[in-house]
Scaffold this motif. Structure first.
Motif, PDB file in Angstrom:
ATOM      1  N   PRO A   1      -2.964   6.595   3.296  1.00 28.69           N
ATOM      2  CA  PRO A   1      -3.433   5.211   3.389  1.00 28.69           C
ATOM      3  C   PRO A   1      -3.550   4.737   4.819  1.00 28.69           C
ATOM      4  CG  PRO A   1      -1.125   5.243   2.793  1.00 28.69           C
ATOM      5  CD  PRO A   1      -1.561   6.672   2.942  1.00 28.69           C
TER       6      PRO A   1
ATOM      7  N   ARG B   1       0.820  -1.207   0.000  1.00 33.05           N
ATOM      8  CA  ARG B   1       0.000   0.000   0.000  1.00 33.05           C
ATOM      9  C   ARG B   1       0.860   1.264   0.000  1.00 33.05           C
ATOM     10  NH1 ARG B   1      -3.857  -0.195   4.822  1.00 33.05           N
ATOM     11  NH2 ARG B   1      -1.976   0.634   5.775  1.00 33.05           N
ATOM     12  N   MET B   2       1.942   1.227   0.745  1.00 36.97           N
ATOM     13  CA  MET B   2       2.771   2.421   0.851  1.00 36.97           C
ATOM     14  C   MET B   2       3.610   2.686  -0.398  1.00 36.97           C
ATOM     15  SD  MET B   2       2.244   3.356   4.119  1.00 36.97           S
ATOM     16  CE  MET B   2       3.587   3.916   5.189  1.00 36.97           C
ATOM     17  N   THR B   3       3.904   1.645  -1.149  1.00 39.50           N
ATOM     18  CA  THR B   3       4.868   1.821  -2.237  1.00 39.50           C
ATOM     19  C   THR B   3       4.256   1.810  -3.635  1.00 39.50           C
ATOM     20  OG1 THR B   3       5.293  -0.546  -2.182  1.00 39.50           O
ATOM     21  CG2 THR B   3       6.784   0.850  -0.947  1.00 39.50           C
ATOM     22  N   MET B   4       2.973   1.537  -3.734  1.00 43.40           N
ATOM     23  CA  MET B   4       2.336   1.535  -5.047  1.00 43.40           C
ATOM     24  C   MET B   4       2.927   0.521  -6.021  1.00 43.40           C
ATOM     25  SD  MET B   4       1.415   5.455  -6.069  1.00 43.40           S
ATOM     26  CE  MET B   4      -0.192   5.278  -6.822  1.00 43.40           C
TER      27      MET B   4
ATOM     28  N   ARG C   1      -6.222   0.763  -4.872  1.00 47.90           N
ATOM     29  CA  ARG C   1      -6.602   0.279  -6.201  1.00 47.90           C
ATOM     30  C   ARG C   1      -6.680  -1.231  -6.164  1.00 47.90           C
ATOM     31  NH1 ARG C   1      -7.503   0.975 -10.719  1.00 47.90           N
ATOM     32  NH2 ARG C   1      -7.674   2.904 -11.851  1.00 47.90           N
TER      33      ARG C   1
END
Lengths: 175, 175
Positions: free
Chosen positions: A166, A78-81, A172
């Motif tokens: 987040p 989630r933090m790094t896409m 996504r």
DNA sequence: ATAGAATATTTCGACATCGAAAGGTTTTCC
DNA sequence: GGAAAACCTTTCGATGTCGAAATATTCTAT
């Protein structure tokens, strides 16, 4: 003086004067900046023996804080896409380098907890200072007031596109 | 309301209050915007049956103009910021799709000239209108004045980083 | 004329990413 | 208490890019 985007806007205007291509003035420049800044950041990190994706993961763990400097794979995603499969790969390689350790969460054996080793911790803490100095250098072309205005505009655009902190936020769809 | 970058700036400030991480407020947001906008553009192009890299090449040829809508491989490389080997691959695939044709320059047989076929030309001209409309939609969160200020700042930053209109300009070393 | 330097493209192997599907684990709900 | 749904991570095959080396052509200078 013209930048590369001025040229292609001019070309579009010549070829398709009916079209309003002004959005490209922003999105095209964003693309180009991304590439140029990305190389500037990557080249610098390489001098410290780190790939960009390595630094991203280490820094994410580092700033997540004490006591354990540890996150689940999902939180890292989630933090790094990046996708979950890419994260598996990243952690694999960082474990091999001895910069993070991976273990199954005993409280919930579906989860995998990834944490900094002391080597990993030392590495980030050593590099990050130079890293922000380098980023600052890359932005030297803007004075403090301009930087502030740029931050404001980018932030507003991000928010308008639905980006949000987040904290249990909606991500996504990803497999 | 906070965006994702606000969170990680706050985390850094908590963990390393000695560090001035303000450059990340710009570079971090640029990264995120790049990803989000990139997806917005890519998803839209996919509806027209095009990948982003396909559109990039076709659009570069289209806007290079009459009479032939044609460029050498090297010029394409310079305009698109990918390596020469990636361009070989891109052109291969576009030739297979019948959207461009490739031929050796008779005046200098080292060079390869890549040009739009009539299908390729029709494809770009059909898609580009929707494409800019989509880009405009992605920027809806900013009013016209804000967009203008953003253009100005991005352009100034690009120029300060040495980006310049590639009219015989110096490119980055590439093999 | 021709050897060697310069130029332009392609080939090759490595690598990071993606999305879908598979593999385990826990929760839900009868 | 057990089947089904939900959850989290890894595996797999495909894709697009990179940089170095190979190939091919033209220019330069003697």
């Amino acid at each position: 003086m013209n930048d590369a985007v001025d040229l292609y806007l001019a070309q579009w205007n010549r070829e398709r004067p009916d079209l309003d291509v002004s959005p490209m003035a922003i999105i095209g420049r964003m693309n180009r900046l991304q590439q140029i800044l990305g190389r500037g950041v990557g080249d610098h990190l390489a001098e410290h023996g780190l790939e960009r994706w390595e630094f991203d993961v280490l820094a994410t763990l580092r700033r997540s804080g004490a006591p354990e400097h540890r996150l689940s794979a999902k939180e890292l995603v989630r933090m790094t896409m990046v996708g979950s499969s890419a994260m598996t790969n990243r952690v694999d390689r960082l474990v091999k380098r001895g910069l993070v350790h991976r273990e199954v969460d005993p409280a919930n054996r579906r989860r995998v907890l990834v944490g900094l080793t002391s080597e990993g911790f030392a590495m980030v803490d050593r590099v990050v200072e130079d890293h922000v100095a380098n980023e600052s250098r890359l932005l030297d072309g803007l004075d403090p007031g301009e930087r502030e205005r740029l931050v404001h505009l980018l932030r507003k655009l991000l928010l308008s596109l639905g980006d949000s902190a987040p904290e249990g936020g909606q991500e996504r769809a990803r497999t």
